[in-house]
Design a protein around this motif. Structure first.
Motif: not given
Length: 334
Positions: A266-285
């Motif tokens: 459960d922890a890894l699933r949540v962290m993977a989603k957050e890091n993927r969103d973080m990578r997408m936010a960096d690309a959008e920035k």
């Protein structure tokens, strides 16, 4: 006759009672001594597991030392640094952390860093002095010449810091590009029944094609999980070596899962989603900042060429028809 006497003795009730009593006594003694003769199988297995773990620990420690955690501090530069005591004279409390984030481990890179910090200011100041005073002074007055020499010395002093920071930043970008995918692979390995050590080792071997730096960090974490007494220390070291908030949050989640017994999946699933969103936010920035960065290059390079392509044929056609020449002649006649 002897056989007849033996059969007769066996048919005797007293003899039968004696034999039964002897068998019962033997069975009693055997049942009491069997646990002692058998030994503790659990303890034997635990000893075997401990022995195997020690073998793996020594192998992982040897691999860890081979990868550079413990490097030989021999060499001419290291000797000069030690004799001049440059590490104490030019002490920087954050240099070890910067070196770890840049992938430079061991005492030898630190010795080279302090040696460069000691030599480069003098070398840069000497080059600036020779160029300003003997090659081209650019019309500077004496005060500005001295300022240029001082600027060269300052640039030489801060050049090693800039180099290490740039190297650490590039390494961090390489790690974060592949980190969400690595978390997905960790999640698959953990949910399939692997331990966290085996999961780190497996993902470190598979992610090497996408990011060698992340594969190296995972292999180092595997080795630290094998020989360190607390897993918490291995996770903290991973967070320090990467220096990224996404990795720090993942390490914190792993430490909490180890401490409170929560499922790692459960922890890894949540962290993977957050890091993927973080990578997408960096690309959008970066994409949002692109028009502002392209404004100056477009004004300097694209617009003049565009005007030349659009207006060039018209100007050439007018010049061939003598429009500009007629205007000039009429103006001269008037």
């Amino acid at each position: 006759r002897t056989m007849t006497e033996f059969v007769t003795s066996l048919s005797n009730p007293a003899m039968l009672a004696s034999l039964l009593a002897a068998l019962a006594m033997f069975a009693t003694i055997l049942s009491l001594t069997m646990p002692l003769l058998k030994g503790d199988r659990l303890e034997t297995r635990l000893k075997q597991v401990t022995s195997q773990r020690e073998k793996l620990r020594r192998a992982n420690r040897a691999a860890l030392e081979h990868r550079g955690l413990k490097k030989d501090n021999s060499g001419r530069i290291s000797e000069i640094t030690g004799k001049l005591n440059l590490q104490k004279m030019l002490e920087d409390p954050n240099v070890e952390q910067k070196m770890l984030q840049a992938g430079l481990r061991g005492p030898r890179p630190i010795a080279i860093f302090y040696f460069c910090r000691f030599v480069l200011p003098m070398a840069m100041a000497l080059l600036a002095f020779l160029y300003i005073f003997f090659v081209n002074d650019f019309g500077l007055n004496p005060q500005m010449k001295i300022g240029a020499v001082v600027f060269g010395a300052a640039a030489g002093f801060y050049a090693p810091n800039l180099y290490v920071s740039n190297l650490a930043q590039k390494r961090q970008h390489s790690i974060m590009r592949a980190f969400p995918d690595a978390l997905d692979m960790l999640l698959i390995c953990v949910e399939s029944g692997m331990s966290i050590e085996m999961a780190f080792a497996k993902v470190g071997a598979e992610i090497g094609a996408a990011s060698p730096d992340l594969a190296e960090e995972f292999q180092l974490t595997t080795a630290e999980l094998a020989y360190l007494q607390e897993r918490r220390t291995a996770y903290e070291n991973l967070a320090k070596r990467t220096g990224h908030e996404g990795v720090k949050s993942v390490c914190m989640a792993l430490m909490q899962a180890e401490r409170y017994g929560t499922p790692l999946g459960d922890a890894l699933r949540v962290m993977a989603k957050e890091n993927r969103d973080m990578r997408m936010a960096d690309a959008e920035k970066k994409a949002a900042a692109l028009p502002a960065k392209l404004t100056v290059p477009m004004i300097l390079f694209f617009l003049p060429v565009l005007f030349a392509v659009i207006l060039g044929p018209a100007i050439m056609q007018f010049s061939e028809q003598g429009v500009f020449g007629d205007k000039g002649e009429s103006t001269a006649q008037q």
